[in-house]
Design an enzyme around this catalytic site. Structure first.
Site, short mmCIF file in Angstrom:
data_model
loop_
_atom_site.label_atom_id
_atom_site.label_comp_id
_atom_site.label_asym_id
_atom_site.label_seq_id
_atom_site.Cartn_x
_atom_site.Cartn_y
_atom_site.Cartn_z
N PRO A 156 0.83 -1.21 0.00
CA PRO A 156 0.00 0.00 0.00
C PRO A 156 0.86 1.26 0.00
O PRO A 156 1.80 1.39 0.76
CB PRO A 156 -0.82 -0.12 1.28
CG PRO A 156 -0.08 -1.07 2.15
CD PRO A 156 0.69 -1.97 1.24
N GLU A 157 0.55 2.19 -0.89
CA GLU A 157 1.23 3.48 -0.92
C GLU A 157 0.24 4.53 -0.41
O GLU A 157 -0.84 4.19 0.04
CB GLU A 157 1.72 3.77 -2.34
CG GLU A 157 2.70 2.69 -2.82
CD GLU A 157 3.30 2.97 -4.19
OE1 GLU A 157 3.44 4.14 -4.56
OE2 GLU A 157 3.63 2.00 -4.89
#
Ligand SMILES: [Zn+2]
Length: 277
Positions: A2-3
């Site tokens: 996840p960014e």
């Protein structure tokens, strides 16, 4: 992994599902997830605490409780799952927050790299990972002059420099490839060789790509479904990430994949030439 845009989607999901809920009990099944304090103290301090809101800085989630703040980093594959009623846990469920109304929030992490730290109210900003974090990639916070100065100080290749979160927060492998394509910069270009004009273009590209991805709810690739079951749809707007062999949407040259600082890196060899300075 996840960014920033994916973590933002998680944050919104958490707000809609657990804001205002009060903790009755916390179970911890994998102690290493809790960075500090000690497990027993972590569990005890959270009893009776209400979730006032959930914030985000870079890729960190910050839960604001009545008397405490909890910093949570999902790292590779961490996610939160919400259930209306208790249900059997699986082997990847590591922390369980049981609320006074009988609902539950489960922290699930196949790789077990995620971390949580509980601090006194107002102290989350002193957490090491947050102290070192660069500005948010939004127009109001991300100052051009400061960005320029930071890049001038470093002969590191631009991609790993942007990944380290200190100059600007939130970029991971997907968005950094997209940003560099949009700004027409080779990922191996040394930071201090970028012209003033290119730096300006890079800053705008960072702000634009992250804003668009946030709006799309992030990118869903392979195993990473956004926590709370939501899938983003930014993958439909990717220009280089995962597009090896596909013609560049700007010039038609096939996208290639190389390694930069051990990370798989996608680029257009025509639009993104390494400039000798
Ligand atoms: Zn191209």
């Amino acid at each position: 992994m996840p960014e920033l845009p994916e973590v933002e989607t998680v944050r919104k999901g958490l707000i809609s599902l657990v804001k205002g809920k009060t903790i009755a009990k916390v179970d911890v099944y994998w102690p290493r997830i809790i960075e500090f304090p000690e497990i027993e103290i972590f569990q005890q301090q959270l009893i009776g605490e209400t979730i006032e809101t959930v914030d985000r800085r870079g890729k960190y989630l910050i839960f604001h409780f009545t008397h405490y703040e909890m910093v949570s980093h999902l790292r590779m594959e961490g996610k939160y799952e919400y259930f209306d009623q208790p249900r059997p846990l699986d082997k990847h469920s590591h922390v369980r927050f049981i609320f006074t109304d009988g609902t539950e929030l489960i922290y699930h992490d196949v790789r077990k790299f995620g971390r949580m730290a509980l601090l006194k109210k107002g102290m989350a900003k002193e957490y090491k990972g947050l102290l070192q974090l660069g500005p948010e990639p939004i127009d109001e916070d991300f100052d051009l002059l400061n960005f320029k100065q930071q890049l001038k100080k470093s002969s590191t290749m631009i991609k790993p420099l942007l990944l380290n979160q200190k100059i600007v927060a939130g970029l991971g492998n997907i968005y950094v490839d997209e940003v560099l394509w949009l700004a027409k910069i080779h990922p191996e270009q040394p930071a201090d060789t970028l012209s003033a004009q290119t730096v300006r273009r890079l800053r705008v590209a960072i702000i634009e790509v992250i804003a668009k991805a946030k709006e799309a709810g992030g990118t869903t690739i392979r195993t990473y479904l956004n926590a709370l079951g939501e899938a983003g749809h930014f993958q439909q707007e990717l220009h280089v990430y995962g597009q090896t062999g596909i013609p560049c949407s700007r010039c038609g040259t096939p996208i290639i994949k190389i390694k930069v600082a051990q990370r798989g890196t996608h680029l257009c060899p025509h639009c993104q030439k390494l400039k000798k300075v």
